[in-house]
Motif scaffolding. Sequence first.
Motif, PDB file in Angstrom:
ATOM      1  N   LYS A 174      50.956   3.340  24.017  1.00 20.35           N
ATOM      2  CA  LYS A 174      51.953   3.357  23.866  1.00 20.35           C
ATOM      3  C   LYS A 174      52.693   2.493  22.513  1.00 20.35           C
ATOM      4  O   LYS A 174      52.918   2.729  21.734  1.00 20.35           O
ATOM      5  CB  LYS A 174      52.876   2.458  25.028  1.00 20.35           C
ATOM      6  CG  LYS A 174      52.756   3.254  26.439  1.00 20.35           C
ATOM      7  CD  LYS A 174      53.676   2.293  27.825  1.00 20.35           C
ATOM      8  CE  LYS A 174      54.423   1.329  27.902  1.00 20.35           C
ATOM      9  NZ  LYS A 174      54.960   1.444  29.240  1.00 20.35           N
ATOM     10  N   GLU A 175      52.392   1.660  22.294  1.00 23.17           N
ATOM     11  CA  GLU A 175      52.232   0.905  21.188  1.00 23.17           C
ATOM     12  C   GLU A 175      52.072   1.796  19.706  1.00 23.17           C
ATOM     13  O   GLU A 175      52.731   2.019  18.841  1.00 23.17           O
ATOM     14  CB  GLU A 175      51.518  -0.069  20.706  1.00 23.17           C
ATOM     15  CG  GLU A 175      51.915  -1.899  21.526  1.00 23.17           C
ATOM     16  CD  GLU A 175      53.845  -1.677  21.385  1.00 23.17           C
ATOM     17  OE1 GLU A 175      53.813  -1.964  19.731  1.00 23.17           O
ATOM     18  OE2 GLU A 175      54.556  -2.071  21.942  1.00 23.17           O
ATOM     19  N   LEU A 183      45.015  -0.896  32.034  1.00 24.22           N
ATOM     20  CA  LEU A 183      46.148  -0.421  31.710  1.00 24.22           C
ATOM     21  C   LEU A 183      46.833  -1.505  30.509  1.00 24.22           C
ATOM     22  O   LEU A 183      47.134  -0.798  30.183  1.00 24.22           O
ATOM     23  CB  LEU A 183      47.266  -1.278  33.320  1.00 24.22           C
ATOM     24  CG  LEU A 183      47.470  -0.540  34.071  1.00 24.22           C
ATOM     25  CD1 LEU A 183      48.249  -1.415  35.189  1.00 24.22           C
ATOM     26  CD2 LEU A 183      47.894   0.997  34.270  1.00 24.22           C
ATOM     27  N   VAL A 184      45.687  -2.512  30.123  1.00 26.13           N
ATOM     28  CA  VAL A 184      45.487  -2.599  29.163  1.00 26.13           C
ATOM     29  C   VAL A 184      45.331  -1.356  27.725  1.00 26.13           C
ATOM     30  O   VAL A 184      45.976  -1.750  26.449  1.00 26.13           O
ATOM     31  CB  VAL A 184      44.773  -3.597  28.338  1.00 26.13           C
ATOM     32  CG1 VAL A 184      42.817  -3.551  28.180  1.00 26.13           C
ATOM     33  CG2 VAL A 184      44.644  -4.362  27.267  1.00 26.13           C
TER      34      VAL A 184
END
Length: 128
Positions: free
Chosen positions: A56-57, A49-50
């Motif tokens: 997203k960033e 998930l990281v």
Amino acid sequence: LLLVFGENLQPEHRRQLIRASFVHLAMTICEILRMDRRWLLENTIVEGLVNAERLKEDLKTRPVVVAGGHMGNWEIIAGYWRLQGVPCALVSRPLDNPYLEAELTRARQRYASVAVSRRGCSLREGVK
């Protein structure tokens, strides 16, 4: 399987592979037809998930293209990304059966995924 493996694959093992392929296809179809927001959240396990947070960033400053293979049910991952706030579009070939294509389109709409037809689609259109 005969073309790929020839006589190196025993008939019984060939039958097992054929059966397993059809079972997997049926399971994938059932998942797609059942899929909605709640189902996705309850039935999706994502590792790394990281990487999703990093994606997203990155999306805040530029578009990102992620390519994936035909492993598992790619409809699930597209729906999951959308639920995580990552805009997602699938590039796909329309199904040959118009009735199945209509069902697939309805299923995709339930989890807000967008499908871009690869027929007549440029790379620029697909990225947009």
